[in-house]
Design an enzyme around this catalytic site. Structure first.
Site, PDB file in Angstrom:
ATOM      1  N   TYR A  96      -4.064  -7.579   6.350  1.00  0.00           N
ATOM      2  CA  TYR A  96      -3.845  -6.137   6.199  1.00  0.00           C
ATOM      3  C   TYR A  96      -3.730  -5.457   7.557  1.00  0.00           C
ATOM      4  O   TYR A  96      -4.555  -5.657   8.447  1.00  0.00           O
ATOM      5  CB  TYR A  96      -5.004  -5.517   5.412  1.00  0.00           C
ATOM      6  CG  TYR A  96      -4.762  -4.074   5.088  1.00  0.00           C
ATOM      7  CD1 TYR A  96      -4.014  -3.725   3.977  1.00  0.00           C
ATOM      8  CD2 TYR A  96      -5.255  -3.072   5.901  1.00  0.00           C
ATOM      9  CE1 TYR A  96      -3.761  -2.393   3.683  1.00  0.00           C
ATOM     10  CE2 TYR A  96      -5.021  -1.745   5.614  1.00  0.00           C
ATOM     11  CZ  TYR A  96      -4.271  -1.415   4.503  1.00  0.00           C
ATOM     12  OH  TYR A  96      -4.024  -0.101   4.222  1.00  0.00           O
ATOM     13  N   LYS A 117       7.033   7.155  -3.832  1.00  0.00           N
ATOM     14  CA  LYS A 117       8.026   6.715  -2.847  1.00  0.00           C
ATOM     15  C   LYS A 117       8.422   5.259  -3.128  1.00  0.00           C
ATOM     16  O   LYS A 117       7.634   4.508  -3.724  1.00  0.00           O
ATOM     17  CB  LYS A 117       7.466   6.867  -1.428  1.00  0.00           C
ATOM     18  CG  LYS A 117       6.085   6.201  -1.209  1.00  0.00           C
ATOM     19  CD  LYS A 117       6.176   4.702  -1.118  1.00  0.00           C
ATOM     20  CE  LYS A 117       4.861   4.048  -1.384  1.00  0.00           C
ATOM     21  NZ  LYS A 117       5.040   2.638  -1.761  1.00  0.00           N
ATOM     22  N   ALA A 166      -2.027   5.749 -10.049  1.00  0.00           N
ATOM     23  CA  ALA A 166      -2.455   6.932 -10.794  1.00  0.00           C
ATOM     24  C   ALA A 166      -3.947   6.845 -11.117  1.00  0.00           C
ATOM     25  O   ALA A 166      -4.684   7.833 -10.991  1.00  0.00           O
ATOM     26  CB  ALA A 166      -1.639   7.069 -12.079  1.00  0.00           C
TER      27      ALA A 166
END
Length: 327
Positions: free
Chosen positions: A236, A98, A17
């Protein structure tokens, strides 16, 4: 005609957020952040001060506000279903991180509640809202790589802090929920919603009890396969590739393109390699604007229900059938 922005509350001061969703809300005229709630007043005030909205102590107090039309819920997966349900029963549209829930059955109950209530419940899987995937679909439609034979998708991230909620089974932790859902949804984008699990494995960490590595082979009735890999213990990687009868397409940073990044699609055919640099796009702003349009236009819940349940069903099946290894 000017359409009023959807007045949104944020249920939890989660990192996503702070970094992505609230900045996107302030960047879009389609939504207006009204309030952010936390169990800790000081944390809510920090968020509210940065993003110009009200601070609320406690999630229930935010749901009681009549000036909040919709809520964004980035709570941990294991807590999400409770608060999505409470938000819907409070009459709020919901944009939930999700995966929507920890099982297909749980997701189905929430989606049914939204339909019965005349409200919208959308799973916040953001990456399909980036325009780079439309370019890939266009290339496929033009026959750039011939007939599609297979899909491969990978999403791996380095280990998190040991105290991270993603390592706690009771909060819905684990790599499948956190990163595995991305290549699953990408496979559905290109192969359709009728994929089945043909094989899977999950590696669990003995100390935490959550899956930290995994993979699955998905198959479509048309004979096209999808191989997905995901994990928490990797360098990553955020990519997918499509392999066809005449060539292949590769896309890096497929799930996590920053707003300023110009994605590159690599197209390979016999004796020909081409890299196409695409325009930058704002996928977090895009999903918020799509959500706001759906709310204002009274869009049917049905399309979101079908997508969410198809994905949840694959996740359930992977968990049920996977060969489990604990180290």
């Amino acid at each position: 005609m000017t359409v009023a922005p959807v007045r949104m509350g944020v249920l939890s001061c989660a990192d996503i957020a702070w970094r992505r969703m609230l900045p996107a809300m302030t960047a879009s005229p389609a939504v207006l952040p009204v309030a952010v709630a936390s169990r800790e007043t000081a944390k809510a005030e920090t968020f509210a001060g940065r993003f110009g909205c009200d601070a609320v102590t406690g999630y229930a107090a935010l749901l009681e506000r009549p000036d909040v039309e919709a809520v964004y819920i980035p709570l941990p997966t294991g807590l999400r279903a409770e608060w999505v349900g409470r938000a819907l029963r409070a009459g709020k549209h919901v944009l939930a991180e999700k995966p929507l829930a920890t099982s297909r059955e749980e997701a189905e109950g929430l989606l049914s509640l939204a339909e019965r209530s005349g409200l919208l419940l959308v799973e916040n899987l953001v990456f399909p809202h980036h325009s780079q995937h439309e370019e890939v679909r266009r290339l496929l439609g033009e026959g750039a790589i011939g007939e599609l034979r297979s899909f491969a998708g990978d999403f791996g991230i380095p280990p998190r802090d040991p105290g991270d909620f993603r390592y706690r089974p009771q909060l819905g932790g684990g790599a499948l929920f956190e990163v595995g859902v991305y290549p699953i949804r990408a496979a559905q984008l290109f192969l359709g919603g009728d994929l089945e699990v043909c094989g899977a494995f999950l590696r669990y960490d003995a100390a935490t009890g959550v899956d930290v590595d995994g993979g699955a082979l998905l198959c479509s009735p048309r004979g096209v396969s999808a191989q997905i890999r995901f994990g928490f213990e990797h360098s990553y990687r955020s990519s997918y590739s499509l392999w066809g009868s005449l060539g292949s397409i590769f896309l890096d940073r497929a799930y996590t393109s920053p707003d300023s990044m110009r994605p590159v699609v690599r197209l390979e055919r016999q004796d020909h390699v081409e890299e196409r640099t695409l325009p930058a796009d704002r996928q977090f702003v895009n999903i918020l604007e799509s959500f706001a349009r759906s709310v204002r236009q009274g869009e049917s819940q049905a399309v979101h229900t079908v997508q969410a349940l198809a994905q949840a069903g694959l996740v359930d099946e992977i968990r049920r059938t996977a060969r489990r290894i604990t180290i």
